[in-house]
Design a protein around this motif. Sequence first.
Motif, PDB file in Angstrom:
ATOM      1  N   THR A 282       2.128   8.400   4.046  1.00  0.00           N
ATOM      2  CA  THR A 282       0.948   8.229   3.188  1.00  0.00           C
ATOM      3  C   THR A 282       0.643   6.748   3.035  1.00  0.00           C
ATOM      4  O   THR A 282       1.504   5.961   2.650  1.00  0.00           O
TER       5      THR A 282
ATOM      6  N   PHE B  99      -9.583   6.691  -0.004  1.00  0.00           N
ATOM      7  CA  PHE B  99      -8.687   5.535   0.043  1.00  0.00           C
ATOM      8  C   PHE B  99      -7.299   5.907   0.569  1.00  0.00           C
ATOM      9  O   PHE B  99      -6.436   5.038   0.712  1.00  0.00           O
ATOM     10  N   VAL B 100      -7.065   7.202   0.815  1.00  0.00           N
ATOM     11  CA  VAL B 100      -5.728   7.687   1.176  1.00  0.00           C
ATOM     12  C   VAL B 100      -5.735   8.251   2.593  1.00  0.00           C
ATOM     13  O   VAL B 100      -6.587   9.064   2.954  1.00  0.00           O
TER      14      VAL B 100
ATOM     15  N   VAL C   2      -1.639  11.859  -5.520  1.00  0.00           N
ATOM     16  CA  VAL C   2      -2.901  11.393  -4.956  1.00  0.00           C
ATOM     17  C   VAL C   2      -3.484  12.517  -4.101  1.00  0.00           C
ATOM     18  O   VAL C   2      -2.758  13.362  -3.583  1.00  0.00           O
TER      19      VAL C   2
ATOM     20  N   VAL D 183      -7.463   6.194  -7.879  1.00  0.00           N
ATOM     21  CA  VAL D 183      -7.411   6.295  -6.419  1.00  0.00           C
ATOM     22  C   VAL D 183      -8.352   7.408  -5.979  1.00  0.00           C
ATOM     23  O   VAL D 183      -8.286   8.526  -6.511  1.00  0.00           O
TER      24      VAL D 183
ATOM     25  N   VAL E  61      -2.025   4.290   1.093  1.00  0.00           N
ATOM     26  CA  VAL E  61      -3.108   4.068   0.134  1.00  0.00           C
ATOM     27  C   VAL E  61      -3.725   2.721   0.467  1.00  0.00           C
ATOM     28  O   VAL E  61      -3.071   1.686   0.373  1.00  0.00           O
ATOM     29  N   HIS E  62      -4.986   2.756   0.895  1.00  0.00           N
ATOM     30  CA  HIS E  62      -5.651   1.526   1.340  1.00  0.00           C
ATOM     31  C   HIS E  62      -6.046   0.619   0.185  1.00  0.00           C
ATOM     32  O   HIS E  62      -5.917  -0.597   0.278  1.00  0.00           O
TER      33      HIS E  62
ATOM     34  N   PRO F 234       0.714   2.401 -10.946  1.00  0.00           N
ATOM     35  CA  PRO F 234       0.287   2.040  -9.591  1.00  0.00           C
ATOM     36  C   PRO F 234       1.187   1.004  -8.915  1.00  0.00           C
ATOM     37  O   PRO F 234       1.218   0.917  -7.686  1.00  0.00           O
TER      38      PRO F 234
ATOM     39  N   LEU G  73       3.316   2.067  -6.044  1.00  0.00           N
ATOM     40  CA  LEU G  73       2.754   2.300  -4.713  1.00  0.00           C
ATOM     41  C   LEU G  73       3.168   1.186  -3.770  1.00  0.00           C
ATOM     42  O   LEU G  73       3.156   0.005  -4.140  1.00  0.00           O
TER      43      LEU G  73
ATOM     44  N   THR H 242      -6.226  13.598  -0.903  1.00  0.00           N
ATOM     45  CA  THR H 242      -6.995  13.128   0.249  1.00  0.00           C
ATOM     46  C   THR H 242      -7.554  14.332   0.985  1.00  0.00           C
ATOM     47  O   THR H 242      -7.297  15.485   0.620  1.00  0.00           O
TER      48      THR H 242
ATOM     49  N   ILE I  53      -7.050   0.556  -4.415  1.00  0.00           N
ATOM     50  CA  ILE I  53      -7.117   1.211  -5.718  1.00  0.00           C
ATOM     51  C   ILE I  53      -8.072   0.431  -6.615  1.00  0.00           C
ATOM     52  O   ILE I  53      -8.416  -0.721  -6.324  1.00  0.00           O
TER      53      ILE I  53
ATOM     54  N   ASN J 222      -4.334  -2.943  -0.415  1.00  0.00           N
ATOM     55  CA  ASN J 222      -2.915  -2.853  -0.079  1.00  0.00           C
ATOM     56  C   ASN J 222      -2.465  -4.180   0.532  1.00  0.00           C
ATOM     57  O   ASN J 222      -2.955  -4.596   1.591  1.00  0.00           O
TER      58      ASN J 222
END
Length: 353
Positions: free
Chosen positions: A324, A263-264, A305, A259, A326-327, A242, A245, A307, A329, A342
């Motif tokens: 992309t 969250f994506v 990932v 994830v 990713v908010h 991770p 990311l 979404t 994890i 993030n």
Amino acid sequence: MHIKVEGLTKRFGGFEASKGVTFDIRDGRLVGFLGPSGGGKTTILRMLAGLETPDAGDIWFDGRRVNDVPPQKRGIGFVFQNYALFRHMNVFDNIAFGLQVQKRSKADIRRRVTELVELTGLAGLEKRYPHQLSGGQRQRVAFARALAPEPELLLLDEPFAAIDAKIRKELRTWLKEMIRKVGITTIFVTHDQEEAVEVADEILIVSGGRIEQQGTPIEIYRQPRTPFVAGFVGETNVLEQPAALKGFEEVGASAKAVVRPEFVEIVGTGTAHTHPHAAERGVVRNVYFRGKHWQVDIELEAGIVTTYRSAEHAPLSPGDEVWTLVHRIYTFSEGRCVVVENGMKVDPMPVYI
């Protein structure tokens, strides 16, 4: 009925099906035992019912230790996965069976059966035999029979497993409403996450003979306490690296993470992103149509990932590049799950507690 279990252990030869299980269930709660097959859910249920004897630990019903109390004296109604109806008895007689064993009067039996037939939506079917009923109707008869002797605890072992998907959804709603009317403490076993979340007031996650977590459906979903719960509940991707990311570089090279699709966030590379410093380029690997949305798998440096994208948008194709973001994890630290946001976002998504 208030249920308290302390250190419950059960072995079958060299296999330990239940390993020091401890939990507490308040009176009147509708509780789901959720977990993978073979995790120990049914063994715990059968020990509560008195159908299995624990090798260690104690079971308390309303402050009374019941380890040595026979099943018929525990005040329990049990609904089996295969209904276990008497094929030679009609609906009325199946429901009345437990009352006849208790030697109730004929008038009392008729009153109670009539009451349950109305409650379970079986009016007009009293003279039919099990083979003349649908799966959903047979399950209702099984519920009514278990409730007839007015138990203080209702136990259900995979109650909807043998019913088709459409009827299963209808019965979930019906069961929740019925239990609310009756007000009886109820425990049901399931491996269906949707079923547990939709029906239960509270969920116990069972795996490997242990209780991984106990809480409301919202608590279990939003605040998983162990790596197993984070990976088992909801749809997830597990990332081995991770820290690769964007925005999560401080996680550490040895960490693993989960994830979830929500969250994506993705947008086409030709579209301006609201968080350009936190987003990274990804490549679409798979696209699946799910009715109201597209499920999209994206390959990032850290791994794959998943979404969702509204079906109102034009479909993406494998090979397309997308921005992309990713908010957040879930990372694993010393056997626990930690929410990590993030670090490059100015306005992080809200964390629901």
